[in-house]
Write a protein that holds these residues in place. Structure first.
Motif, PDB file in Angstrom:
ATOM      1  N   MET A   1     -11.554  -3.654   1.780  1.00  0.00           N
ATOM      2  CA  MET A   1     -10.754  -3.578   3.008  1.00  0.00           C
ATOM      3  C   MET A   1     -10.962  -2.231   3.678  1.00  0.00           C
ATOM      4  SD  MET A   1      -6.603  -3.756   3.506  1.00  0.00           S
ATOM      5  CE  MET A   1      -6.549  -5.519   3.286  1.00  0.00           C
ATOM      6  N   ASP A   2     -11.038  -2.238   5.021  1.00  0.00           N
ATOM      7  CA  ASP A   2     -11.183  -0.990   5.748  1.00  0.00           C
ATOM      8  C   ASP A   2      -9.918  -0.166   5.605  1.00  0.00           C
ATOM      9  OD1 ASP A   2     -13.665  -1.729   6.577  1.00  0.00           O
ATOM     10  OD2 ASP A   2     -12.991  -2.580   8.479  1.00  0.00           O
ATOM     11  N   LEU A   3     -10.041   1.127   5.914  1.00  0.00           N
ATOM     12  CA  LEU A   3      -8.905   2.036   5.777  1.00  0.00           C
ATOM     13  C   LEU A   3      -7.748   1.624   6.667  1.00  0.00           C
ATOM     14  CD1 LEU A   3      -7.763   4.624   4.598  1.00  0.00           C
ATOM     15  CD2 LEU A   3      -8.799   5.867   6.484  1.00  0.00           C
ATOM     16  N   PHE A   4      -8.063   1.126   7.861  1.00  0.00           N
ATOM     17  CA  PHE A   4      -7.023   0.776   8.807  1.00  0.00           C
ATOM     18  C   PHE A   4      -7.043  -0.717   9.109  1.00  0.00           C
ATOM     19  CE2 PHE A   4      -8.537   5.074   9.872  1.00  0.00           C
ATOM     20  CZ  PHE A   4      -7.429   5.770   9.468  1.00  0.00           C
ATOM     21  N   THR A   5      -5.929  -1.231   9.611  1.00  0.00           N
ATOM     22  CA  THR A   5      -5.844  -2.627   9.982  1.00  0.00           C
ATOM     23  C   THR A   5      -6.841  -2.927  11.092  1.00  0.00           C
ATOM     24  OG1 THR A   5      -3.498  -2.612   9.458  1.00  0.00           O
ATOM     25  CG2 THR A   5      -4.281  -4.409  10.846  1.00  0.00           C
ATOM     26  N   GLY A   6      -7.488  -4.077  11.025  1.00  0.00           N
ATOM     27  CA  GLY A   6      -8.502  -4.449  12.015  1.00  0.00           C
ATOM     28  C   GLY A   6      -7.895  -4.721  13.373  1.00  0.00           C
ATOM     29  N   LEU A   7      -8.771  -4.965  14.362  1.00  0.00           N
ATOM     30  CA  LEU A   7      -8.317  -5.214  15.719  1.00  0.00           C
ATOM     31  C   LEU A   7      -7.692  -6.595  15.851  1.00  0.00           C
ATOM     32  CD1 LEU A   7     -11.272  -3.671  17.753  1.00  0.00           C
ATOM     33  CD2 LEU A   7      -9.067  -2.644  17.233  1.00  0.00           C
ATOM     34  N   GLY A   9      -5.447 -10.005  14.482  1.00  0.00           N
ATOM     35  CA  GLY A   9      -4.255 -10.213  13.670  1.00  0.00           C
ATOM     36  C   GLY A   9      -3.013  -9.631  14.305  1.00  0.00           C
ATOM     37  N   GLN A  10      -1.918  -9.714  13.589  1.00  0.00           N
ATOM     38  CA  GLN A  10      -0.624  -9.285  14.094  1.00  0.00           C
ATOM     39  C   GLN A  10      -0.550  -7.767  14.222  1.00  0.00           C
ATOM     40  OE1 GLN A  10       2.584 -10.620  11.673  1.00  0.00           O
ATOM     41  NE2 GLN A  10       4.190  -9.821  13.009  1.00  0.00           N
ATOM     42  N   LEU A  11       0.084  -7.323  15.328  1.00  0.00           N
ATOM     43  CA  LEU A  11       0.250  -5.893  15.558  1.00  0.00           C
ATOM     44  C   LEU A  11       1.228  -5.305  14.542  1.00  0.00           C
ATOM     45  CD1 LEU A  11      -0.158  -3.329  17.287  1.00  0.00           C
ATOM     46  CD2 LEU A  11       1.777  -4.096  18.681  1.00  0.00           C
ATOM     47  N   THR A  12       0.820  -4.248  13.901  1.00  0.00           N
ATOM     48  CA  THR A  12       1.665  -3.544  12.941  1.00  0.00           C
ATOM     49  C   THR A  12       1.875  -2.119  13.416  1.00  0.00           C
ATOM     50  OG1 THR A  12       0.799  -4.878  11.108  1.00  0.00           O
ATOM     51  CG2 THR A  12       1.910  -2.821  10.540  1.00  0.00           C
ATOM     52  N   LYS A  13       3.117  -1.680  13.481  1.00  0.00           N
ATOM     53  CA  LYS A  13       3.431  -0.328  13.916  1.00  0.00           C
ATOM     54  C   LYS A  13       3.446   0.629  12.718  1.00  0.00           C
ATOM     55  CE  LYS A  13       4.339  -1.059  18.369  1.00  0.00           C
ATOM     56  NZ  LYS A  13       5.700  -0.836  18.898  1.00  0.00           N
ATOM     57  N   MET A  14       2.982   1.852  12.973  1.00  0.00           N
ATOM     58  CA  MET A  14       3.057   2.883  11.949  1.00  0.00           C
ATOM     59  C   MET A  14       4.517   3.207  11.658  1.00  0.00           C
ATOM     60  SD  MET A  14       1.666   6.834  12.059  1.00  0.00           S
ATOM     61  CE  MET A  14      -0.041   6.468  11.620  1.00  0.00           C
ATOM     62  N   LYS A  15       4.829   3.343  10.353  1.00  0.00           N
ATOM     63  CA  LYS A  15       6.184   3.682   9.942  1.00  0.00           C
ATOM     64  C   LYS A  15       6.168   4.939   9.079  1.00  0.00           C
ATOM     65  CE  LYS A  15       8.233  -0.943  10.055  1.00  0.00           C
ATOM     66  NZ  LYS A  15       8.951  -1.981   9.257  1.00  0.00           N
ATOM     67  N   GLN A 131       6.696   9.092   3.418  1.00  0.00           N
ATOM     68  CA  GLN A 131       5.606   8.137   3.246  1.00  0.00           C
ATOM     69  C   GLN A 131       5.205   7.638   4.624  1.00  0.00           C
ATOM     70  OE1 GLN A 131       5.335   5.006   0.077  1.00  0.00           O
ATOM     71  NE2 GLN A 131       5.601   3.613   1.786  1.00  0.00           N
ATOM     72  N   VAL A 132       3.932   7.744   4.956  1.00  0.00           N
ATOM     73  CA  VAL A 132       3.399   7.270   6.231  1.00  0.00           C
ATOM     74  C   VAL A 132       2.538   6.048   5.947  1.00  0.00           C
ATOM     75  CG1 VAL A 132       2.099   7.868   8.299  1.00  0.00           C
ATOM     76  CG2 VAL A 132       3.362   9.649   7.068  1.00  0.00           C
ATOM     77  N   GLN A 133       2.857   4.937   6.591  1.00  0.00           N
ATOM     78  CA  GLN A 133       2.116   3.707   6.344  1.00  0.00           C
ATOM     79  C   GLN A 133       1.753   3.035   7.658  1.00  0.00           C
ATOM     80  OE1 GLN A 133       4.188   0.697   4.127  1.00  0.00           O
ATOM     81  NE2 GLN A 133       2.516  -0.766   4.312  1.00  0.00           N
ATOM     82  N   TRP A 134       0.496   2.603   7.731  1.00  0.00           N
ATOM     83  CA  TRP A 134       0.024   1.822   8.877  1.00  0.00           C
ATOM     84  C   TRP A 134      -1.102   0.924   8.376  1.00  0.00           C
ATOM     85  CZ3 TRP A 134      -3.466   3.815  13.377  1.00  0.00           C
ATOM     86  CH2 TRP A 134      -3.596   2.818  14.343  1.00  0.00           C
ATOM     87  N   GLY A 135      -0.817  -0.370   8.266  1.00  0.00           N
ATOM     88  CA  GLY A 135      -1.810  -1.269   7.699  1.00  0.00           C
ATOM     89  C   GLY A 135      -2.124  -0.855   6.280  1.00  0.00           C
ATOM     90  N   SER A 136      -3.397  -0.646   5.985  1.00  0.00           N
ATOM     91  CA  SER A 136      -3.798  -0.232   4.636  1.00  0.00           C
ATOM     92  C   SER A 136      -3.808   1.276   4.467  1.00  0.00           C
ATOM     93  CB  SER A 136      -5.201  -0.791   4.317  1.00  0.00           C
ATOM     94  OG  SER A 136      -6.133  -0.337   5.265  1.00  0.00           O
ATOM     95  N   PHE A 137      -3.465   2.022   5.521  1.00  0.00           N
ATOM     96  CA  PHE A 137      -3.378   3.474   5.419  1.00  0.00           C
ATOM     97  C   PHE A 137      -2.032   3.842   4.812  1.00  0.00           C
ATOM     98  CE2 PHE A 137      -2.077   7.597   7.228  1.00  0.00           C
ATOM     99  CZ  PHE A 137      -3.111   8.385   6.758  1.00  0.00           C
TER     100      PHE A 137
END
Length: 245
Positions: A1-7, A9-15, A131-137
């Motif tokens: 899996m790439d480091l970040f969510t792909g273009l 699919g569903q939009l995910t906000k950084m938390k 903790q900073v999370q955005w997709g797979s980051f």
């Protein structure tokens, strides 16, 4: 899996969540402990640094690099705060009902942000562990630098838009660092952070070479569910002898 969510699919906000300061350091929930960005950042710049001793005697043409230390990982990003109403804040009541948008002032957004990432915590005598999370980051550490730039104003000087340049530095407890620095072996304790699309049997297989140990791992971590382990949960994989007689 790439480091970040792909273009796609569903939009995910950084938390950004406040973490517990004692093991297992899990992220806390609720509006006082969580900040969801208004707009996902355009880029994340990560930095890894190793320090070597490179002293060499006079008259020589080179030197053997001697390892000293690896500095904590860090990353830099820029966040946007907007009070024009053009961008809806999904966390505010009524933001997406019948096309209406709840507008929160830029000053209020920044104060909420600073209360989580920057404010001194009297209980821990330090800023919050985050903790900073955005997709797979996924990143755990503390805010080191915060630079605010206001870019749009009302005629009376009220800010309507601002950018926050943030530098986060990784922070890890001594107990976890010591465990991670030890060599890989099923006879040693391992620490893992739950990530998306990872299962307990898969992680047990990677560590013990046997997915069947996942039940013992779940019991050691006092997990209530094997299927719904929150992303970011710290999991302990004890020595294999403790699980099998």
């Amino acid at each position: 899996m790439d480091l970040f969510t792909g273009l796609e699919g569903q939009l995910t906000k950084m938390k950004i969540n406040v973490c517990e300061t004692t093991e297992p350091f899990n992220p806390r929930q609720g509006e006082d402990y969580e900040f969801q960005v208004l707009v996902n950042p355009e880029q994340i710049k990560q930095k890894f640094s190793t320090v070597f001793d490179d002293d060499q005697p006079d008259g020589t043409t080179g030197a053997e690099l001697r390892f000293r230390v690896q500095k904590p990982q860090s990353f830099e990003t820029e966040l946007v705060f907007d009070g024009t109403g053009v961008i809806a804040n999904d966390l505010l009541p009524g933001s997406n009902l019948l096309g209406t948008k709840q507008v929160e002032s830029v000053d209020a957004q920044i104060e909420r942000f600073k209360a989580i990432v920057f404010k001194y915590n009297g209980d821990t005598h330090a800023p919050n562990l985050l903790q900073v999370q955005w997709g797979s980051f996924l990143f755990r550490g503390k805010l080191k630098d915060l630079t605010l730039t206001y870019t749009l104003f009302k005629p009376d000087g009220t800010p309507l838009r601002a950018k926050a340049k943030c530098v986060f530095v990784a922070s890890i407890a001594d107990s976890l660092r010591a465990a991670q620095e030890r060599s890989e072996s099923p006879d040693l304790t391992h620490i893992r952070i739950q990530k998306e699309e990872e299962t307990l049997p898969l992680m047990a297989h990677r560590i013990y070479k046997d997915p069947g140990y996942y039940c013992e791992v779940a019991q050691a971590n006092k997990l209530k569910s094997l299927r719904r382990i929150p992303v970011g949960t710290t999991l302990y994989f004890p020595p294999i002898e403790k699980n099998k007689g």
